[in-house]
Design a protein around this motif. Structure first.
Motif, PDB file in Angstrom:
ATOM      1  N   GLU A  96       4.571  26.368 -33.043  1.00  0.00           N
ATOM      2  CA  GLU A  96       5.609  25.374 -33.322  1.00  0.00           C
ATOM      3  C   GLU A  96       5.504  24.186 -32.367  1.00  0.00           C
ATOM      4  O   GLU A  96       5.667  23.027 -32.778  1.00  0.00           O
ATOM      5  CB  GLU A  96       6.986  26.012 -33.219  1.00  0.00           C
ATOM      6  CG  GLU A  96       7.280  27.023 -34.324  1.00  0.00           C
ATOM      7  CD  GLU A  96       8.610  27.721 -34.129  1.00  0.00           C
ATOM      8  OE1 GLU A  96       9.230  27.497 -33.057  1.00  0.00           O
ATOM      9  OE2 GLU A  96       9.027  28.475 -35.024  1.00  0.00           O
ATOM     10  N   ASN A 100       4.746  20.351 -33.466  1.00  0.00           N
ATOM     11  CA  ASN A 100       5.602  19.223 -33.059  1.00  0.00           C
ATOM     12  C   ASN A 100       4.796  18.162 -32.313  1.00  0.00           C
ATOM     13  O   ASN A 100       4.989  16.953 -32.533  1.00  0.00           O
ATOM     14  CB  ASN A 100       6.746  19.725 -32.180  1.00  0.00           C
ATOM     15  CG  ASN A 100       7.734  20.582 -32.951  1.00  0.00           C
ATOM     16  OD1 ASN A 100       7.887  20.430 -34.163  1.00  0.00           O
ATOM     17  ND2 ASN A 100       8.411  21.487 -32.270  1.00  0.00           N
ATOM     18  N   THR A 103       2.764  16.270 -34.802  1.00  0.00           N
ATOM     19  CA  THR A 103       3.626  15.344 -35.556  1.00  0.00           C
ATOM     20  C   THR A 103       3.976  14.124 -34.715  1.00  0.00           C
ATOM     21  O   THR A 103       3.914  12.975 -35.190  1.00  0.00           O
ATOM     22  CB  THR A 103       4.911  16.062 -35.989  1.00  0.00           C
ATOM     23  OG1 THR A 103       4.579  17.185 -36.806  1.00  0.00           O
ATOM     24  CG2 THR A 103       5.822  15.126 -36.775  1.00  0.00           C
ATOM     25  N   ASN A 104       4.341  14.357 -33.440  1.00  0.00           N
ATOM     26  CA  ASN A 104       4.673  13.222 -32.564  1.00  0.00           C
ATOM     27  C   ASN A 104       3.475  12.315 -32.350  1.00  0.00           C
ATOM     28  O   ASN A 104       3.614  11.081 -32.303  1.00  0.00           O
ATOM     29  CB  ASN A 104       5.168  13.755 -31.214  1.00  0.00           C
ATOM     30  CG  ASN A 104       6.495  14.483 -31.337  1.00  0.00           C
ATOM     31  OD1 ASN A 104       7.271  14.217 -32.249  1.00  0.00           O
ATOM     32  ND2 ASN A 104       6.761  15.400 -30.424  1.00  0.00           N
TER      33      ASN A 104
END
Length: 220
Positions: A96, A100, A103-104
């Motif tokens: 996870e 993240n 994605t960032n």
């Protein structure tokens, strides 16, 4: 070079570039494979635990040695199962976090592209010229508004005349029209023939009434 460009381009040495690590997609794929493998191992251990527990119940007091061996194996399997549960929790957290981070990174990359595009658009723009242009536009708008106001206002030609003098002249004109109308009225002509005289009986009755009025006045 902008800070965003430095962030994405990095500044590592040649040796670090040669030892390039896996991409986020590759790392995520490896983590998912590991999760799938551990999940299958969980199912296997749960099956073995159920089987050893059944053997311990089967032997019971008849064969205590076999029953105890089965319970020992069950305990080992349970310990492994608990370890796998902890490992899966750690891997899930790491996956996870990596998702993240990926994605960032993509968001920042797209924001960097947008910033570079905006910079390219603004390269040929002079703020001083923009200020002068906006000032010219404002001045022309004011001129246009003044012209519109001047056109829309009611014309005031002739307002220097005296209102009372105009009303008096109007009354004179109305009186002249009235007099002219009276002159144009034609009165009926007088008949040329004489009117018929009153009958004799009517004249005699009138004379008698006059005599009676005189007697009444004398008697009173």
């Amino acid at each position: 070079m902008s800070k965003i460009s430095k962030f994405f381009k990095g500044g590592g040495s040649a040796g670090s570039k040669g030892r390039r690590g896996p991409s986020p997609q590759e790392a995520l794929a490896r983590l998912r494979e590991t999760e799938e493998m551990l999940s299958k191992k969980q199912e296997y251990l749960e099956t073995r635990i159920e089987r050893e527990l059944a053997l311990a119940r089967q032997h019971g007091t008849k064969n205590k040695r076999a029953a105890l061996q089965a319970l020992k194996r069950k305990k080992r399997y349970e310990k492994q199962l608990n370890q796998i549960d902890g490992t899966l929790s750690t891997i899930e957290f790491q996956r996870e976090a990596l998702e993240n981070s990926h994605t960032n990174t993509e968001v920042l990359k797209n924001m960097g592209y947008a910033a570079q595009a905006m910079k390219k658009v603004h390269e040929n723009m002079d703020l001083n010229k923009i200020d002068d242009l906006m000032q010219d536009i404002t001045e022309q708008q004011d001129v246009a508004q003044e012209i519109s106001d001047a056109i829309s206002n009611r014309a005031t030609f002739g307002d220097e005349f005296d209102e009372d003098e105009l009303m008096a002249e109007l009354e004179e004109l109305e009186q002249e029209e009235l007099n002219k109308g009276m002159r144009d009225v034609r009165l009926p002509s007088v008949p040329s023939t004489s009117l018929p005289s009153r009958p004799a009986t009517t004249r005699k009755r009138a004379e008698d009434e006059d005599e009676m009025k005189k007697l009444a006045a004398w008697a009173s």
